[in-house]
Design a protein around this motif. Structure first.
Motif: not given
Length: 632
Positions: A443-466
């Motif tokens: 993954v890189d930044r685009a796969g971890l960082v979201g576009e609005y408040i709260g989105h990043t934690a969800v996006k990063t957690t999904e990658v971590i779970n994978k």
């Protein structure tokens, strides 16, 4: 009380849960003694959040806890009322409060267990009546705080969202108990206890087979993994299989009726098939679907050619291939396919065998050492592997294992083999038992960082779970902490990542990669990063000889040969390139680019010839090298 505690401690696994419950009991006991001595009792909220996946024993522990609280005098009855959204929420205005109040009245004097409690506060709910149930519940928890305990249960991430949905929930639920998934050995223990409870015994070979099956199920677990429920389903299928086997016998002894054999597990292929399919479904995020399916078909045809498959297995294999449409981990196609082939090759009779060969550690080390150059990297990785081995030996002898963080920083210019080494390392750690799956998620930044408040934690957690059970490889990791970032969301990704590295430190490795000086800044940008990344491996640029070796190895891989004059032209080109190399030298990519351009130039040259020999098709001449070099 002793009987209840014995019942609790007799449950398989759940060490963390047992410790938390014991701490609760001790707190209540000491509080009662303080009261008896006329001392003030500190405020203690006994409402609980049970988080965990299905089948981890949440309901069972709640029932025991109700009786324990009755024994301690915390509640007057100690019964447990189980409910969910359907039992609390009505269909029209005003019905929910009445429905929830009726359930609360039944639970007074005991424990109200709310399963999937997060469903009461759905996101973007609008006029959803679940909020009314929550408000009614909060008032009851205050009005009956001396004789009502509420346990809210559900998936970990969703329960966190549930508590954040209402300040009143956060203030009343301050004890969180997480129920971990059962490991393969614990699954086997649950299965054996089910057998004993129902008067079944197992042949020794059947025990070994069951152990392999649970290892396979755990290694390929996904969101549908149901822990003890998976074991119960497995047990019921084994009983049906045994009944079918015995029905064919004209005479059956008492021993026959209570004995499960290896044959009774041979027909239980659906569970493992589903796990294999689920693993394969995750393969295609960064790989072309057609490419993966073509590879699967190619390998499967090899197996079919050996005539080791029965018709049922062929059908299952073809179904798997048909359903491989989207989504997966990058290099898992080969891994999932190899697992599938191993299962199919063993299928010499109807039903599947479960005798997967262990991962060949020596073969993986040979693969690592066969890479061009990277002497310093190979030495560092070998030291890491040796450290892990010695630590495991110390553990087997009952000695303390030295603390070892396996999170790493790979620094170096592009094309130096960072990703390739990380992939091999994931498999080596799987072979050593450090990781349960050994897969690789890039993954890189685009796969971890979201576009609005709260989105990043969800996006990063999904990658971590994978990535759990394997390696998460973060390319250009320094982009998560840019200079003068202001309100950049990258920091939220780092914070989420740091928590996961702590919470899952026994089965999750992070490798952060990028340019040397930028990676140094990245690690120093946060004390948490400095404490977790203490292994730095630098990938040197390739020298001219190594670049030449990479080019010629590509030739060998695709059945091309170079003339002596072409070799001379190549060496001269790479010498000149290395003498004048740029700051961001692309290393192996430079060699690959030259190789691809050379093939195009060779094709242009041959296109003018109407009578091409096989030798000419495979031969690279110096003019092809010169033409490719001039284009670059």
């Amino acid at each position: 009380m002793e009987k209840l505690l014995k019942e609790l401690n007799g449950l398989t696994g759940l060490r963390r849960v047992k410790d938390e419950v014991t701490a609760l009991i001790n707190t209540v006991t000491i509080n009662k003694e303080r009261a008896e001595k006329g001392l003030k009792q500190p405020p203690v909220s006994l409402h609980l959040v049970f988080s965990g996946n299905p089948g981890t024993g949440k309901t069972t522990v709640a029932r025991i806890l109700g009786k324990i609280y009755r024994g301690l005098g915390v509640v007057s009855k100690g019964h447990v009322i189980e409910t969910d959204r359907a039992g609390l929420v009505g269909q029209y205005i005003g019905e929910t409060a009445l429905k929830t109040s009726a359930v609360i009245q039944k639970a007074l004097g005991g424990v109200l267990f709310i399963d999937e409690a997060y469903s009461l506060t759905p996101e973007e709910a609008g006029m959803d009546f679940g909020r009314e149930a929550v408000e009614t519940l909060l008032k009851a928890m205050e009005d009956h705080r001396d004789d009502l305990i509420v346990i809210a249960a559900g998936y970990p991430d969703l329960m966190k969202k549930f508590l954040k949905s209402n300040p009143g929930l956060r203030s009343r639920f301050n004890t969180f108990i997480n129920f971990d998934d059962y490991k393969p050995g614990e699954l086997l223990k649950i299965f054996l206890s089910l057998c004993k409870k129902n008067n079944y015994t197992l042949e020794p070979a059947a025990v070994d087979t069951a152990e392999k099956i649970f290892e396979t199920i755990y290694a390929h677990k996904d969101d549908s993994y149901a822990n003890a429920r998976t074991v119960r389903n497995f047990f019921e299928k084994a009983i049906k299989r045994q009944a079918g086997r015995l029905a064919k016998k004209t005479e059956r002894t008492g021993s026959d009726l209570k004995t499960l054999t290896e044959e009774d597990f041979q027909g239980i292929k659906e569970t493992v098939y589903v796990r294999l399919k689920a693993a394969a479904d995750k393969l295609l995020e960064e790989l072309d679907a057609d490419e993966v399916i073509a590879l699967l078909h190619e390998r499967l045809e090899e197996v079919k050619g050996e005539k080791l498959l029965d018709q049922e297995s062929k059908k299952l294999a073809d179904e798997l291939l048909d359903e491989l449409g989207a989504g997966a981990d990058r290099d898992a196609p080969v891994e999932a396919l190899e697992t599938l082939i191993k299962e199919l090759k063993n299928d010499k009779a109807p039903g599947w065998q479960f005798k997967e060969k262990p991962v060949d550690e020596d073969k993986l080390l040979k693969e690592l050492n066969a890479l061009t150059g990277l002497r310093r990297v190979k030495n560092e990785v070998t030291m890491l592997i040796n450290t892990v081995k010695i630590n495991k030996k110390r553990g087997k002898k009952g000695l303390k294992q030295s603390p070892l963080s396996l999170h790493m920083v790979f620094s170096g210019n592009p094309g130096t083999g960072k990703t390739t080494v990380a992939r091999i390392l994931a498999k080596i750690y799987r072979a050593l038992g450090v990781l349960s799956k050994g897969h690789f998620v890039e993954v890189d930044r685009a796969g971890l960082v979201g576009e609005y408040i709260g989105h990043t934690a969800v996006k990063t957690t999904e990658v971590i779970n994978k990535a759990l059970g394997g390696i998460l490889f973060i390319d250009e990791a320094y982009s998560l902490t840019p200079d003068n970032a202001g309100n950049d969301f990258g920091q939220e990704a780092v914070d989420t990542l740091l928590k996961a590295m702590e919470d899952h430190r026994d089965d999750f490795i992070v490798i952060a990669a990028g340019y040397p000086e930028l990676m140094e800044k990245f690690v120093k940008s946060n004390p948490g990063l400095e404490s977790r990344f203490n292994t730095f491996i630098h990938f040197d640029d390739y020298d001219a000889k190594e670049m030449f070796d990479i080019f010629t190895s590509l030739c060998g891989k695709y059945n091309y040969s170079t003339t002596a004059e072409a070799d001379k032209a190549l060496r001269e080109y790479f010498d000149k390139m290395l003498t004048n190399k740029k700051e961001r030298f692309a290393n192996a990519r430079e060699a690959r680019n030259l190789f691809e351009t050379t093939l195009k130039k060779q094709a242009n040259r041959l296109a003018l010839d109407n009578d091409i020999t096989d030798e000419e098709l495979l031969e690279i001449l110096p003019e092809d090298i010169f033409a490719a070099a001039n284009q670059k």
